[in-house]
Write a protein that holds these residues in place. Structure first.
Motif, PDB file in Angstrom:
ATOM      1  N   UNK A  79       0.857  -1.179   0.000  1.00  0.00           N
ATOM      2  CA  UNK A  79       0.000   0.000   0.000  1.00  0.00           C
ATOM      3  C   UNK A  79       0.896   1.233   0.000  1.00  0.00           C
ATOM      4  N   UNK A  80       0.636   2.148  -0.880  1.00  0.00           N
ATOM      5  CA  UNK A  80       1.482   3.339  -1.018  1.00  0.00           C
ATOM      6  C   UNK A  80       2.938   2.922  -1.269  1.00  0.00           C
ATOM      7  N   UNK A  81       3.125   2.018  -2.222  1.00  0.00           N
ATOM      8  CA  UNK A  81       4.433   1.416  -2.464  1.00  0.00           C
ATOM      9  C   UNK A  81       5.575   2.395  -2.623  1.00  0.00           C
ATOM     10  N   UNK A  82       5.491   3.393  -3.516  1.00  0.00           N
ATOM     11  CA  UNK A  82       6.610   4.324  -3.689  1.00  0.00           C
ATOM     12  C   UNK A  82       6.926   5.134  -2.434  1.00  0.00           C
ATOM     13  N   UNK A  83       5.907   5.469  -1.660  1.00  0.00           N
ATOM     14  CA  UNK A  83       6.115   6.249  -0.439  1.00  0.00           C
ATOM     15  C   UNK A  83       6.971   5.486   0.562  1.00  0.00           C
ATOM     16  N   UNK A  84       6.714   4.186   0.686  1.00  0.00           N
ATOM     17  CA  UNK A  84       7.387   3.405   1.730  1.00  0.00           C
ATOM     18  C   UNK A  84       8.458   2.451   1.214  1.00  0.00           C
ATOM     19  N   UNK A  86      11.578   2.942   0.467  1.00  0.00           N
ATOM     20  CA  UNK A  86      12.864   3.051   1.164  1.00  0.00           C
ATOM     21  C   UNK A  86      12.848   2.443   2.564  1.00  0.00           C
ATOM     22  N   UNK A  87      11.660   2.154   3.087  1.00  0.00           N
ATOM     23  CA  UNK A  87      11.523   1.522   4.395  1.00  0.00           C
ATOM     24  C   UNK A  87      11.366   0.014   4.239  1.00  0.00           C
ATOM     25  N   UNK A  88      10.406  -0.398   3.407  1.00  0.00           N
ATOM     26  CA  UNK A  88      10.080  -1.821   3.289  1.00  0.00           C
ATOM     27  C   UNK A  88      11.071  -2.580   2.426  1.00  0.00           C
ATOM     28  N   UNK A  89      11.561  -1.950   1.343  1.00  0.00           N
ATOM     29  CA  UNK A  89      12.242  -2.714   0.311  1.00  0.00           C
ATOM     30  C   UNK A  89      11.231  -3.553  -0.438  1.00  0.00           C
ATOM     31  N   UNK A  90      11.683  -4.627  -1.100  1.00  0.00           N
ATOM     32  CA  UNK A  90      10.755  -5.505  -1.808  1.00  0.00           C
ATOM     33  C   UNK A  90      10.936  -6.939  -1.344  1.00  0.00           C
ATOM     34  N   UNK A  91       9.873  -7.742  -1.509  1.00  0.00           N
ATOM     35  CA  UNK A  91       9.919  -9.184  -1.296  1.00  0.00           C
ATOM     36  C   UNK A  91       9.431  -9.824  -2.588  1.00  0.00           C
ATOM     37  N   UNK A  92      10.363 -10.345  -3.361  1.00  0.00           N
ATOM     38  CA  UNK A  92      10.063 -10.840  -4.698  1.00  0.00           C
ATOM     39  C   UNK A  92      10.286 -12.342  -4.793  1.00  0.00           C
ATOM     40  N   UNK A 173      14.137   9.645  -3.275  1.00  0.00           N
ATOM     41  CA  UNK A 173      13.406  10.073  -4.470  1.00  0.00           C
ATOM     42  C   UNK A 173      14.366  10.195  -5.654  1.00  0.00           C
ATOM     43  N   UNK A 174      13.928   9.779  -6.856  1.00  0.00           N
ATOM     44  CA  UNK A 174      12.635   9.183  -7.181  1.00  0.00           C
ATOM     45  C   UNK A 174      12.515   7.782  -6.598  1.00  0.00           C
ATOM     46  N   UNK A 175      11.270   7.307  -6.466  1.00  0.00           N
ATOM     47  CA  UNK A 175      11.026   6.013  -5.866  1.00  0.00           C
ATOM     48  C   UNK A 175      10.372   5.074  -6.883  1.00  0.00           C
ATOM     49  N   UNK A 176       9.879   3.946  -6.415  1.00  0.00           N
ATOM     50  CA  UNK A 176       9.270   2.932  -7.285  1.00  0.00           C
ATOM     51  C   UNK A 176       8.256   2.144  -6.478  1.00  0.00           C
ATOM     52  N   UNK A 177       7.426   1.383  -7.160  1.00  0.00           N
ATOM     53  CA  UNK A 177       6.448   0.532  -6.493  1.00  0.00           C
ATOM     54  C   UNK A 177       7.012  -0.883  -6.393  1.00  0.00           C
ATOM     55  N   UNK A 178       7.357  -1.355  -5.198  1.00  0.00           N
ATOM     56  CA  UNK A 178       7.952  -2.689  -5.066  1.00  0.00           C
ATOM     57  C   UNK A 178       7.013  -3.818  -5.471  1.00  0.00           C
TER      58      UNK A 178
END
Length: 487
Positions: A79-84, A86-92, A173-178
């Protein structure tokens, strides 16, 4: 016939014993190797056969899981992927995990032993628990203020609670949607290629993984070193620094952008950002003294984790005096992450004590029972309390009467320091704009927040780049959000 039957029975018994021995060998000695084998699809299937635990901000999850109905059943959602990001990172399912998704993977995936109801429960039952949750220290209002302030420009913001070390905002920034990396297939590999090939490097966490020359924002560290070493005993007294300043052992002179820096006091040098005074003071403190001082702030620490790893902020340990002079104004090879510079502001705000920065407040079971909690922990005594008090006064003067007036908040005590960092061959690159600051409500016993902002702003005109102009308004918005949340 009986002897032959006995021999056959003995042979069969021998085979049975051998079979049991081999099974025991596989289960006891080779299980880990087989489980971790890339050819073992079962481990991967098991990993995604239940929902992953969530990462929470302000008590609300910013992650989720969805059942795809595929063999690898559950994919990560954001939820709100680009905003967070830098906190969450991704799980792929294709590319693994990063940042909190990586550092707290055992909790989120349910494999951490502390989630089990009894010790060794997982080893005995060969099972895992439902994924636990990770409760972050981030505050949504501050995260949004930082994200909106950068408005897609290249840069980063880090904000800390000076007293506890809690990371209140961490924006890149810039960010991305994980979420575009969560699953498998061509859409994921295409997204990976696109993100890694983007000019803005959206997957780079500039707040903790990118270092920049800190420029004049670093002068707070040099001032602390000079005061602690008693090179300066009266910050309001004139120094013996000429303007321009001849770098030791060279024929090169160091100029000032500001006026009135000749023989300026330390307080005046901080207020208007005199290069000459601060470079000279760094040389007078000496390399050994500067190294001790910067180390107390966290520079040259290879092991800082929040719990994700943080890039090393650098201050060279082998320099000539002319190089030391430039390093003391945040140039030459001196580099810092935005988090590191937030730590500098935090140490001043907190009376010289630097709390260890951390991003996770606690972790819980899926039912919400806390199994691990993080409290405040002292990282270093960055400077003497008297030095911190003097630097607080000087940083307040920067905001009220100096280069940082764009960070002022009515009715609030705000201290700050601007920075404009040169870089590139012959300083030909567009300068980076820095601002570090802290804010304290009247009557409050302690500052509410310490902030560091860096703006790369490659699209702006070189003459328009300044810490006070580009970065200070972002810091002000973050500080206002912090004060409002505590009001």
């Amino acid at each position: 016939m009986i002897p032959y039957i006995r021999r056959a029975a003995a042979f069969c018994l021998l085979l049975l014993v051998a079979l049991l021995a081999n099974a025991a060998r596989v289960q006891l000695f080779e299980a880990d190797e087989l489980n971790s084998s890339s050819a073992n699809r079962r481990t991967t299937i098991d990993r995604y056969d239940q929902p992953r635990g969530d990462i929470l901000v302000d008590g609300k999850s910013v992650t989720g899981s969805k059942d795809t109905g595929e063999q690898l059943a559950y994919e990560r959602t954001y939820r709100h992927g680009p905003l967070y990001a830098p906190v969450t990172g991704y799980a792929s399912q294709t590319y693994g995990t990063t940042l909190l998704e990586n550092a707290e993977d055992a909790i989120l995936s349910g494999t951490a032993p502390i989630l089990a109801p009894l010790p060794l429960w997982g080893d005995i039952t060969r099972s895992r628990q439902p994924g636990g949750d990770v409760v972050t220290t981030v505050e949504d209002s501050m995260q949004r203020a930082a994200y909106d302030g950068l408005a897609g420009r290249r840069g980063a913001v880090a904000a800390l609670d000076p007293a506890t070390g809690k990371i209140l905002a961490l924006v890149s920034s810039p960010s991305y949607d994980p979420e575009v990396l969560s699953g498998t297939g061509s859409s994921v590999t295409d997204a990976w290629a696109r993100l890694n090939g983007a000019a803005g490097l959206p997957m780079l966490n500039r707040a903790i993984r990118q270092t920049y020359p800190p420029g004049s924002a670093f002068k707070i560290v040099t001032a602390a070193a000079a005061l602690d070493a008693r090179v300066v005993t009266d910050p309001d007294a004139a120094t013996d620094t000429p303007s321009p300043y001849l770098l030791p052992g060279t024929s090169t002179t160091l100029p000032n952008e500001a006026r009135g820096c000749g023989k300026a006091s330390l307080a005046e040098a901080i207020r208007v950002s005199c290069n000459t005074v601060m470079a000279h003071l760094g040389v007078e403190v000496g390399l050994e003294g500067m190294l001790k001082a910067v180390g107390r702030f966290g520079f040259n620490d290879d092991d800082l984790r929040i719990p994700s790893g943080v890039a090393r902020s650098n201050f060279d340990s082998d320099m000539s005096d002319d190089q030391l002079a430039l390093s003391s104004i945040g140039q030459y090879d001196t580099t810092a992450t935005p988090l590191q510079m937030a730590m500098v502001a935090s140490a001043v705000a907190n009376g010289g004590d630097l709390s260890r920065p951390h991003l996770v407040n606690r972790v819980t079971t899926a039912d919400g029972d806390t199994v691990r909690q993080r409290g405040a922990e002292t990282y270093h005594r960055a400077m003497n309390p008297a030095t911190a008090m003097q630097l607080r006064r000087m940083m307040v003067d920067v905001v009220e009467n100096g280069t940082g007036t764009n960070a002022a908040i009515d009715g609030v005590t705000v201290g700050g320091k601007t920075g404009t960092a040169q870089h590139g061959v012959d300083n030909s690159g567009t300068p980076y704009a820095w601002f570090i600051s802290w804010a304290q409500e009247p009557g409050s016993g302690r500052p509410a927040v310490a902030v560091a902002v860096v703006v790369e702003d490659a699209s702006a005109n070189r003459a328009d780049i300044s810490g006070g102009g580009s970065a200070a308004p972002i810091a002000r918005a973050v500080m206002e959000a912090a004060l409002k949340s505590r009001g």
